[in-house]
Design an enzyme around this catalytic site. Structure first.
Site, PDB file in Angstrom:
ATOM      1  N   GLN A 147     -19.935 -98.285  78.924  1.00  0.00           N
ATOM      2  CA  GLN A 147     -19.016 -99.113  79.003  1.00  0.00           C
ATOM      3  C   GLN A 147     -17.627 -98.815  78.273  1.00  0.00           C
ATOM      4  OE1 GLN A 147     -20.890-102.954  77.764  1.00  0.00           O
ATOM      5  NE2 GLN A 147     -18.734-103.328  76.966  1.00  0.00           N
ATOM      6  N   CYS A 176     -19.215-105.436  80.357  1.00  0.00           N
ATOM      7  CA  CYS A 176     -20.549-105.435  80.501  1.00  0.00           C
ATOM      8  C   CYS A 176     -20.954-106.213  81.764  1.00  0.00           C
ATOM      9  CB  CYS A 176     -20.970-105.906  79.090  1.00  0.00           C
ATOM     10  SG  CYS A 176     -20.475-107.510  78.684  1.00  0.00           S
ATOM     11  N   HIS A 225     -22.500-110.970  75.902  1.00  0.00           N
ATOM     12  CA  HIS A 225     -22.879-109.728  76.707  1.00  0.00           C
ATOM     13  C   HIS A 225     -23.820-109.645  77.870  1.00  0.00           C
ATOM     14  CE1 HIS A 225     -23.070-105.205  76.410  1.00  0.00           C
ATOM     15  NE2 HIS A 225     -24.307-105.227  76.007  1.00  0.00           N
ATOM     16  N   ASN A 285     -29.083-101.519  78.514  1.00  0.00           N
ATOM     17  CA  ASN A 285     -27.580-101.912  78.066  1.00  0.00           C
ATOM     18  C   ASN A 285     -26.611-100.809  78.739  1.00  0.00           C
ATOM     19  OD1 ASN A 285     -25.705-102.852  76.499  1.00  0.00           O
ATOM     20  ND2 ASN A 285     -26.651-102.554  74.297  1.00  0.00           N
TER      21      ASN A 285
END
Length: 357
Positions: A144, A150, A285, A306
């Site tokens: 990102q 995110c 997040h 992630n």
């Protein structure tokens, strides 16, 4: 295969299978200021970090504290390890400000979660382990950048996954379309995954990453690219709050978007193992749970994708301990889970994009 799709496929394979260099150090590197400075210069060179002289001096002090912390934690008897990565000269506060979405703040602004049904409520006989990567339902790890997007990456993982499950086609989708065009969220300033799902439903689909590539910054919505959807969904459902078993039911059937508290140095520098470190429930997040399992010693964990690049963690993933005894789960992972619904196997019909001709 069209050129654009071929490039995305090659990049995804490179991210999944490419060797990720780690940056290791020894106690000798910590023995003196001179050795630490040499370590910092080598780290900067590997990660191509450019600093002017005054900033280098300031950053060196942060770097030094981070290195000493990593070394100290790795000497402890913990089931996970840390490593010096590309975030090496950022404080925890700076890291959170640059990469977080402040999901809890957005929830407070938008009000409580909407009430939805939960199609997996009666699911039983769940498999002991699930890994949607092995089923080809997860694209390569993405990055990102210094943009609090995110939420978009989390939502895209879930949509890519359910599309593969329903159509047997894995398509890398556009986070940038969500950043630029989804106005219920705030692009690089953060947002909620369920807003992204509703946007995709209302606009009758999301376009491909190669059509609307990621830029790691806010931009004006490109309606021409937005009007070339390749994957559609029929809506979304929320997983019952503070219920890890309900989350397991959902993940057994598809990748699921979740929010976590990603503050703290242990997550910033996580390298490998089952993470069970300190974290709170200040959700900031968005990530995606793409599976679950159990270690040989009986420790249960979530497989979490992630969006900090493949050099972070276990090639871009983290295993987080599950069933920790707290109803909200470790780092609040069971507090804000949701997933897209795709009832049919049909995707939008569209005219070929000019780059495909």
């Amino acid at each position: 295969m069209e050129l654009g799709k071929l490039l995305v496929a090659v990049l995804s394979l490179a991210l999944v299978f490419g060797a990720v260099r780690s940056f290791d150090f020894t106690e000798e590197d910590l023995a003196s200021e001179e050795r630490l400075w040499d370590l910092y210069e080598r780290w900067r060179s590997q990660h191509r970090v450019s600093r002017d002289l005054d900033e280098k001096r300031q950053r060196f002090n942060v770097f030094k504290m981070n290195v000493q912390y990593i070394h100290r934690v790795n000497k402890m008897d913990r089931p996970y390890k840390l490593k010096l990565n590309k975030f090496g000269d950022l404080t925890s506060h700076e890291f959170r400000c640059s990469y977080s979405s402040n999901i809890k703040h957005f929830r407070m602004l938008r009000g409580s979660r909407g009430c939805t049904s939960f199609m997996y409520e009666k699911a039983s006989n769940l498999p002991p382990s699930v890994d949607w990567r092995r089923n080809g339902a997860v694209t390569g790890v993405k990055d990102q950048g210094r943009c609090g997007s995110c939420w978009a990456f989390s939502a895209v993982v879930a949509v890519e996954g359910i599309n593969k499950i329903k159509t047997n086609e894995l398509v890398s989708l556009s986070e940038q379309e969500l950043v630029d065009c989804e106005k219920d969220n705030e692009g690089c300033n953060g947002g909620l995954m369920e807003n992204a799902f509703e946007f995709i439903k209302k606009t009758r689909g999301l376009t491909a990453e190669w059509i609307y590539p990621y830029r790691a910054r806010d931009g004006n919505c490109d309606s021409a690219k937005m009007n070339s959807p390749v994957v559609m969904i029929d809506g979304h459902e929320n997983v019952p709050i503070n219920n890890e078993y309900a989350l397991k039911k959902a993940v057994a059937h598809q990748p699921v978007s979740v929010a976590i508290d990603a503050g703290g140095s242990d997550l910033q520098f996580y390298s490998e193992g089952v993470f069970n470190g300190h974290c709170g429930t200040e959700l900031d997040h968005g990530v995606a749970v793409v599976g679950y399992g159990t270690t040989l010693d009986g420790t249960k964990y979530w497989i979490v994708k992630n969006s900090w690049g493949p050099e972070w963690g276990e090639h871009g993933y983290i295993r987080m301990q599950r069933m920790v005894g707290a109803e909200e789960g470790l780092c609040g992972i069971a507090m804000e889970a949701s997933y897209p619904i795709k009832l049919s196997s049909n995707n939008p019909q569209r005219e070929p994009f000019k780059d495909e001709l």
